[in-house]
Write an enzyme that holds these catalytic residues in place. Sequence first.
Site, mmCIF file in Angstrom:
data_model
loop_
_atom_site.group_PDB
_atom_site.id
_atom_site.type_symbol
_atom_site.label_atom_id
_atom_site.label_comp_id
_atom_site.label_asym_id
_atom_site.label_seq_id
_atom_site.Cartn_x
_atom_site.Cartn_y
_atom_site.Cartn_z
ATOM 1 N N TYR A 88 -1.403 -0.379 10.845
ATOM 2 C CA TYR A 88 -1.458 -0.586 9.398
ATOM 3 C C TYR A 88 -0.163 -0.132 8.736
ATOM 4 O O TYR A 88 0.392 -0.828 7.876
ATOM 5 C CB TYR A 88 -2.659 0.158 8.821
ATOM 6 C CG TYR A 88 -2.994 -0.254 7.411
ATOM 7 C CD1 TYR A 88 -3.532 -1.515 7.145
ATOM 8 C CD2 TYR A 88 -2.786 0.611 6.338
ATOM 9 C CE1 TYR A 88 -3.841 -1.902 5.848
ATOM 10 C CE2 TYR A 88 -3.096 0.227 5.043
ATOM 11 C CZ TYR A 88 -3.619 -1.031 4.802
ATOM 12 O OH TYR A 88 -3.929 -1.408 3.521
ATOM 13 N N SER A 108 0.858 -1.181 0.000
ATOM 14 C CA SER A 108 0.000 0.000 0.000
ATOM 15 C C SER A 108 0.894 1.232 0.000
ATOM 16 O O SER A 108 2.064 1.168 0.407
ATOM 17 C CB SER A 108 -0.878 -0.010 1.255
ATOM 18 O OG SER A 108 -1.528 1.235 1.438
#
Length: 239
Positions: A155, A142
């Site tokens: 995250y 990501s």
Amino acid sequence: MLQNKVALITGGTKGIGYGIAKCLIDQGVHVAITSRSSARSHEIAGKLNASSKAGAKAIGLKADVTDFKSQQDAVKDVVSQFGQLDVVIANAGVGHFASIEDITLQQWQDTIDTNLTGAFYTIKASVDALKNSQGYYISISSLAGTNFFANGSAYNASKFGVTGFTQAVMLDLRKYGIKVSTIMPGSVSTHFNGNEPDASDAWKIQSEDIGELVVDLLKMNPRTLPSKIEVRPTTPPSK
């Protein structure tokens, strides 16, 4: 070029994983998609088979990326049914977002176990099969794996980890003819983190866009390796 290749996609029943599976099966690639739900994996494999126009087949497997034996069993099932494994996509992921004061120990562990350790288990379980095929391992990281933000400690840690981990694996495995890349998307229109895609998500990357990118990587001349790919929406909405 891709006809009758075989791909394993973790978390392949929705979102980015499904978008990749759909694009690959349209290219004649046999696909195995995993889910923690056997019923769900079989349902979506049936949907892929119904849309297959290139003679490719999809199978659904119950597997949990946080369980190494489960990943080993998934790889064995794929090789048993198709005779080979050419492409592995480590896609399964979760997101828990809260300040460091509020994020729970369980949320932290779940994020790291699924996103980072899951990517490790996936390649660890499949490396021998990929050596045999001189195949391709692709992790889905990501832009959060290079850009940090508030409420993103778990995250960010997991995706920074996936990005660095995959680059190190690339250096470990290229001597065997295995190609390794990580794809780092920005905003994608999926059900991730409780989102319900609708018309307001049209500006975002679509899951099939990531699928097309995977196809492009697999078709690229083997002398060239895009090892780390950042991809973002062309024009985010103005604030």
